[in-house]
Design an enzyme around this catalytic site. Structure first.
Site, PDB file in Angstrom:
ATOM      1  N   CYS A 159      -3.182  -4.758   1.397  1.00  0.00           N
ATOM      2  CA  CYS A 159      -2.177  -3.788   1.861  1.00  0.00           C
ATOM      3  C   CYS A 159      -1.802  -4.137   3.296  1.00  0.00           C
ATOM      4  O   CYS A 159      -1.975  -5.289   3.719  1.00  0.00           O
ATOM      5  CB  CYS A 159      -2.670  -2.353   1.703  1.00  0.00           C
ATOM      6  SG  CYS A 159      -4.155  -1.940   2.644  1.00  0.00           S
ATOM      7  N   ASN A 176      -5.352  -2.394   5.662  1.00  0.00           N
ATOM      8  CA  ASN A 176      -6.687  -2.544   5.053  1.00  0.00           C
ATOM      9  C   ASN A 176      -7.610  -1.373   5.393  1.00  0.00           C
ATOM     10  O   ASN A 176      -8.822  -1.544   5.535  1.00  0.00           O
ATOM     11  CB  ASN A 176      -7.333  -3.886   5.442  1.00  0.00           C
ATOM     12  CG  ASN A 176      -8.557  -4.277   4.615  1.00  0.00           C
ATOM     13  OD1 ASN A 176      -9.450  -4.939   5.110  1.00  0.00           O
ATOM     14  ND2 ASN A 176      -8.613  -3.882   3.358  1.00  0.00           N
ATOM     15  N   CYS A 233      -6.402   2.065   4.039  1.00  0.00           N
ATOM     16  CA  CYS A 233      -6.109   3.090   3.017  1.00  0.00           C
ATOM     17  C   CYS A 233      -6.100   2.503   1.600  1.00  0.00           C
ATOM     18  O   CYS A 233      -7.074   2.658   0.859  1.00  0.00           O
ATOM     19  CB  CYS A 233      -4.759   3.766   3.298  1.00  0.00           C
ATOM     20  SG  CYS A 233      -4.729   4.723   4.833  1.00  0.00           S
ATOM     21  N   ARG A 234      -5.028   1.825   1.212  1.00  0.00           N
ATOM     22  CA  ARG A 234      -4.847   1.457  -0.189  1.00  0.00           C
ATOM     23  C   ARG A 234      -5.785   0.363  -0.686  1.00  0.00           C
ATOM     24  O   ARG A 234      -6.449   0.533  -1.725  1.00  0.00           O
ATOM     25  CB  ARG A 234      -3.380   1.036  -0.428  1.00  0.00           C
ATOM     26  CG  ARG A 234      -2.413   2.174  -0.280  1.00  0.00           C
ATOM     27  CD  ARG A 234      -0.976   1.671  -0.142  1.00  0.00           C
ATOM     28  NE  ARG A 234      -0.780   0.953   1.115  1.00  0.00           N
ATOM     29  CZ  ARG A 234       0.331   0.356   1.473  1.00  0.00           C
ATOM     30  NH1 ARG A 234       1.361   0.348   0.646  1.00  0.00           N
ATOM     31  NH2 ARG A 234       0.433  -0.253   2.643  1.00  0.00           N
TER      32      ARG A 234
HETATM   33  P1  4NP Z   1      -2.763   0.783   4.330  1.00  0.00           P
HETATM   34  O1  4NP Z   1      -2.157   2.008   5.178  1.00  0.00           O
HETATM   35  O2  4NP Z   1      -1.820  -0.376   4.491  1.00  0.00           O
HETATM   36  O3  4NP Z   1      -2.795   1.328   2.958  1.00  0.00           O
HETATM   37  O4  4NP Z   1      -4.142   0.519   4.912  1.00  0.00           O
HETATM   38  C1  4NP Z   1      -1.772   1.888   6.514  1.00  0.00           C
HETATM   39  C2  4NP Z   1      -2.734   1.959   7.499  1.00  0.00           C
HETATM   40  C3  4NP Z   1      -2.362   1.879   8.829  1.00  0.00           C
HETATM   41  C4  4NP Z   1      -1.024   1.744   9.161  1.00  0.00           C
HETATM   42  C5  4NP Z   1      -0.078   1.657   8.175  1.00  0.00           C
HETATM   43  C6  4NP Z   1      -0.448   1.721   6.833  1.00  0.00           C
HETATM   44  N1  4NP Z   1      -0.646   1.688  10.527  1.00  0.00           N
HETATM   45  O5  4NP Z   1       0.572   1.640  10.796  1.00  0.00           O
HETATM   46  O6  4NP Z   1      -1.506   1.699  11.405  1.00  0.00           O
END
Ligand code: 4NP
Length: 164
Positions: free
Chosen positions: A10, A13, A15-16
């Site tokens: 993602c 790294n 959340c998803r």
């Molecule tokens: P992920 O979610 O890609 O599912 O881990 C996010 C986590 C952090 C951010 C964006 C998406 N961020 O902008 O910090």
């Protein structure tokens, strides 16, 4: 027999993709398949390197019966050689991964929701700036998609990897 190595990707790294890795690991253990699969996750961005998963994401997963942990790392070109299948969560992650792909890459790159029986075209939405509803939606999407992925890996005996 060598293990099939699966990498979930993602943006951050946190959340998803660590959730996807956690659900996949739990399913593999439950189904007695630990000798057949290895799994990891990473992000295309460097924002959160070394951090644990988002606490909202972990709390939601626990409500749904999944406990996991992870330390965030960034995607690396070496991952194309170390993994068999790379599963980006959305179009943006997919494009970022593909833009780094060397000509002799081993790994196949497929969007995560290719394996979602309900909707094979959409992204796994980014829940970071949303509320609890978004985390539950992401959990349900990943839960279905990972069942679909495992089913395909097992039923097709991983042949779809070499057929692509
Ligand atoms: P992920 O979610 O890609 O599912 O881990 C996010 C986590 C952090 C951010 C964006 C998406 N961020 O902008 O910090």
């Amino acid at each position: 027999m060598s293990k099939v190595k699966v990498l979930f990707v993602c943006l951050g790294n946190i959340c998803r993709s660590p959730l996807a890795e956690g659900i996949f690991r739990q399913r593999v253990i439950e189904q007695g398949l630990s000798d057949h699969f290895d799994m990891d996750s990473c992000g295309t961005a460097a924002y959160h390197i070394g951090k644990g998963p988002d606490t909202r994401s972990m709390a939601n997963a626990e409500k749904n019966g999944v406990i996991y942990d992870h330390s965030a790392r960034q995607f690396d070109v070496q991952d194309f050689y170390d993994f068999d299948i790379i599963l980006p969560m959305d179009d943006s992650n997919f494009e970022d991964v593909i833009s780094l792909r060397p000509p002799d890459a081993k790994a196949k790159v497929m969007k995560m929701r290719h394996f979602d029986p309900v909707d094979r075209e959409s992204d796994v939405p980014d829940p970071y700036y949303g509320g609890e509803k978004g985390f539950q939606e992401v959990f349900e999407i990943l839960d279905r998609s990972i069942d679909g992925l495992l089913e395909e890996l097992i039923i097709n005996n991983v042949t779809f990897l070499s057929a692509m």
